[in-house]
Design an enzyme around this catalytic site. Structure first.
Site, mmCIF file in Angstrom:
data_model
loop_
_atom_site.group_PDB
_atom_site.id
_atom_site.type_symbol
_atom_site.label_atom_id
_atom_site.label_comp_id
_atom_site.label_asym_id
_atom_site.label_seq_id
_atom_site.Cartn_x
_atom_site.Cartn_y
_atom_site.Cartn_z
ATOM 1 N N ASN A 180 51.696 34.939 40.816
ATOM 2 C CA ASN A 180 52.024 34.751 39.405
ATOM 3 C C ASN A 180 51.188 33.602 38.866
ATOM 4 O O ASN A 180 51.573 32.429 38.948
ATOM 5 C CB ASN A 180 53.520 34.470 39.235
ATOM 6 C CG ASN A 180 53.949 34.508 37.782
ATOM 7 O OD1 ASN A 180 53.137 34.346 36.877
ATOM 8 N ND2 ASN A 180 55.241 34.714 37.555
ATOM 9 N N ASP A 181 50.032 33.928 38.300
ATOM 10 C CA ASP A 181 49.085 32.919 37.834
ATOM 11 C C ASP A 181 49.668 31.971 36.799
ATOM 12 O O ASP A 181 49.131 30.882 36.581
ATOM 13 C CB ASP A 181 47.856 33.598 37.213
ATOM 14 C CG ASP A 181 46.979 34.277 38.249
ATOM 15 O OD1 ASP A 181 46.850 33.737 39.356
ATOM 16 O OD2 ASP A 181 46.434 35.347 37.945
#
Length: 541
Positions: free
Chosen positions: A232-233
């Site tokens: 999850n950037d």
């Protein structure tokens, strides 16, 4: 009236008209045009013919036979590098994690290209074990993306390097090409004066360094540090934050290496990684269970994120599916975690990535809170996470629920709501706006999404349950109980397998018998045949 004319239109790029003229003139000849289209047709016929299915669901057939597998071809070729939705050539390269996952969707269809691509991506891994977040294929220059603009944050992503283990093992299971493990690939670190790689190692050494880096890069709870971000950037914790996603991905990578070591007879490696696995499993279950679900992160101060005590971001989908995929979750916790996904995160248009959404910027979590509630990672239906829930449900034996989740985001089933959906009804978008957003159901960022690879894997390998293993094709369908039968034609290591699965007792899962070329076999793994066509009759019960 009744007249017919043919118009040939060309689109191309060249440095000058003079350089372009030979190809322009080539296609003034209608015969050359016909030949070009014939070659294109032959390419797709061969590519698509590797796996074909016939099930009771026409939308599933449409995606698995044509559209999904074509999208996998596109994502393998372009990663997120050329896209109307990304920055493209300027600052967006080939994603390390992105393309490792893309490879997993094409290994059966284009193994030679997958092999070459795999080695190229591995060369972006540093000798410490972690990897560049991306690289530019024209120069092979690596980059860490947003990290480079935020020196106060950790300077690496905690998950990138581990995806190479999954992609390599997927390739080996499909091809049996174990010689790949001994091939030499340079690490990314360069001598500043010469530009030459400071060190090289075998492909296997690259995989070993990946898991060893994560094993040593842990925080206060003994689980992996989050780095700048994990998968999850948009969740960007300060130094000391920990990622339960990376812990579970590490568990999956260890399981893959244990299976590989056992098949190769390397008892020492298998036992070593089994000890690593048991150690991390114990840590995750000791610190991360929140009562109804698993937490997703720990902040640097030790507080959980993805917990009932959080006003926003109480629960994250990946925090529940991945403990099932890794095998870290006990059966009781696995069931409870997936029930929490259904209760708190599922919608008519797909499963949200997290909930509730943040309503305003929160510097403790970073980018996720810059989106409005219901958009993208902030409570949106981020499609990449949906197939992981589907696979988790098949591991629990719940075929009806797995297929329900599959249908919720199947583009081929969106034709009746295309005015709302707006994306092409033949490829997966990156995201759909969630139910906290006024445009709930609107899809965006089509084509270049890791959703393509994982939905193809979830459909062919886990719902239909035909997946490659080191010793043959493993058969483990998990289908809707109402289905009476389905068929699959599967090319595998030079032979064609014509598989018919019947379900006389209308169960979800459980292989009762397997008959290969008229002879019963023990177990559910069909052996490798060098050539020919082989019939496989599977009965569930």
């Amino acid at each position: 009236p009744g007249e017919t004319k043919r118009v040939i239109t060309q689109l191309g790029q060249a440095p000058s008209v003079e350089r372009a003229l030979p190809q322009i003139r080539q296609y003034w000849d209608e015969t050359a045009v016909d030949q070009a289209f014939a070659e294109l047709h032959a390419f797709w016929e061969k590519y698509l013919d590797t796996i074909t299915v016939q099930t009771p669901n026409t939308s599933l057939n449409s995606m698995l036979n044509v559209h999904n597998v074509r999208q996998c071809h596109t994502t393998k070729n372009w990663s997120r590098y050329l896209s109307l939705y990304q920055l493209g050539l300027g600052s967006r390269g080939i994603g390390y994690r992105d393309s490792m996952q893309d490879i997993m969707g094409v290994v059966a269809h284009m193994p030679d290209e997958a092999r070459a691509f795999l080695k190229q991506i591995l060369s972006a891994q540093l000798r410490a074990g972690y990897a560049n977040h991306m690289y530019f294929p024209l120069t092979m220059q690596g980059a860490m993306g947003e990290v480079e603009d935020m020196p106060e944050r950790p300077q690496y992503y905690s998950d990138d390097h581990l995806w190479g283990v999954l992609a390599t093992c997927a390739y080996l299971k499909e091809t049996g090409d174990f010689a790949l493990l001994d091939e030499i690939v340079p690490f990314y670190d360069k001598d500043r004066a010469t530009g030459q790689a400071l060190e090289s190692g075998t492909v296997l050494e690259h995989l070993v360094r990946a898991v060893e880096f994560t094993r040593g890069d842990v925080g206060a709870h003994g689980v992996p540090l989050a780095g700048y971000a994990d998968w999850n950037d948009t969740v960007n914790l300060h130094r000391g934050g920990e990622s339960l996603f990376t812990a579970n991905l590490y568990g999956v990578a260890l399981k893959e290496l244990i299976g590989l070591a056992e098949y190769r007879g390397d008892t020492a490696m298998a036992e070593k990684y089994a000890a690593y696995y048991d150690d991390m499993k114990a840590r995750v279950n000791e610190c991360a269970w929140d009562g109804e679900w698993y937490v997703r992160y720990f902040l640097p101060n030790g507080e959980p994120l993805g917990s009932q005590q959080n006003p926003a971001g109480k629960i994250y989908t990946n925090g529940q599916s991945w403990p099932v995929l890794s095998g870290f979750a006990t059966p009781e916790r696995a069931e409870m975690a997936l029930e929490s996904v259904r209760k708190y995160l599922n919608t008519a248009h797909g499963i949200k990535l997290s909930a509730p959404g943040y309503n305003g910027f929160d510097p403790t979590v970073g980018g996720i809170s810059t989106y409005p509630p219901g958009a993208k990672e902030n409570g949106g239906i981020f499609l990449h996470a949906n197939p992981w829930v589907i696979i988790a449900e098949t591991k629990m034996g719940r075929g009806d629920r797995a297929f329900e989740y599959y249908n919720q985001i199947n583009p081929a089933a969106k034709n009746d709501i295309i005015d709302l959906y707006e994306c092409e009804p033949y490829c997966y978008p990156q995201n759909i706006l969630g139910d906290d957003h006024p445009q709930f159901g609107l899809a965006r960022n089509a084509w270049l999404s890791g959703t393509a690879s994982w939905m193809y894997q979830s459909g062919t390998q886990y719902i239909l349950g035909v997946r490659a293993s080191y010793s043959g094709l493993e058969l483990d369908p998990c289908i809707p109980a109402a289905w009476e039968q389905f068929t699959m034609r599967r090319k595998y290591r030079g032979a064609l397998y014509v598989i018919t699965v019947t379900n006389p007792n209308h169960v979800n899962q459980g292989v009762k018998s397997v008959v290969v070329d008229g002879k019963p076999i023990t177990g559910n793994i069909v052996p490798v045949f060098a050539d020919g066509t082989h019939t496989v009759a599977v009965t569930l019960g």
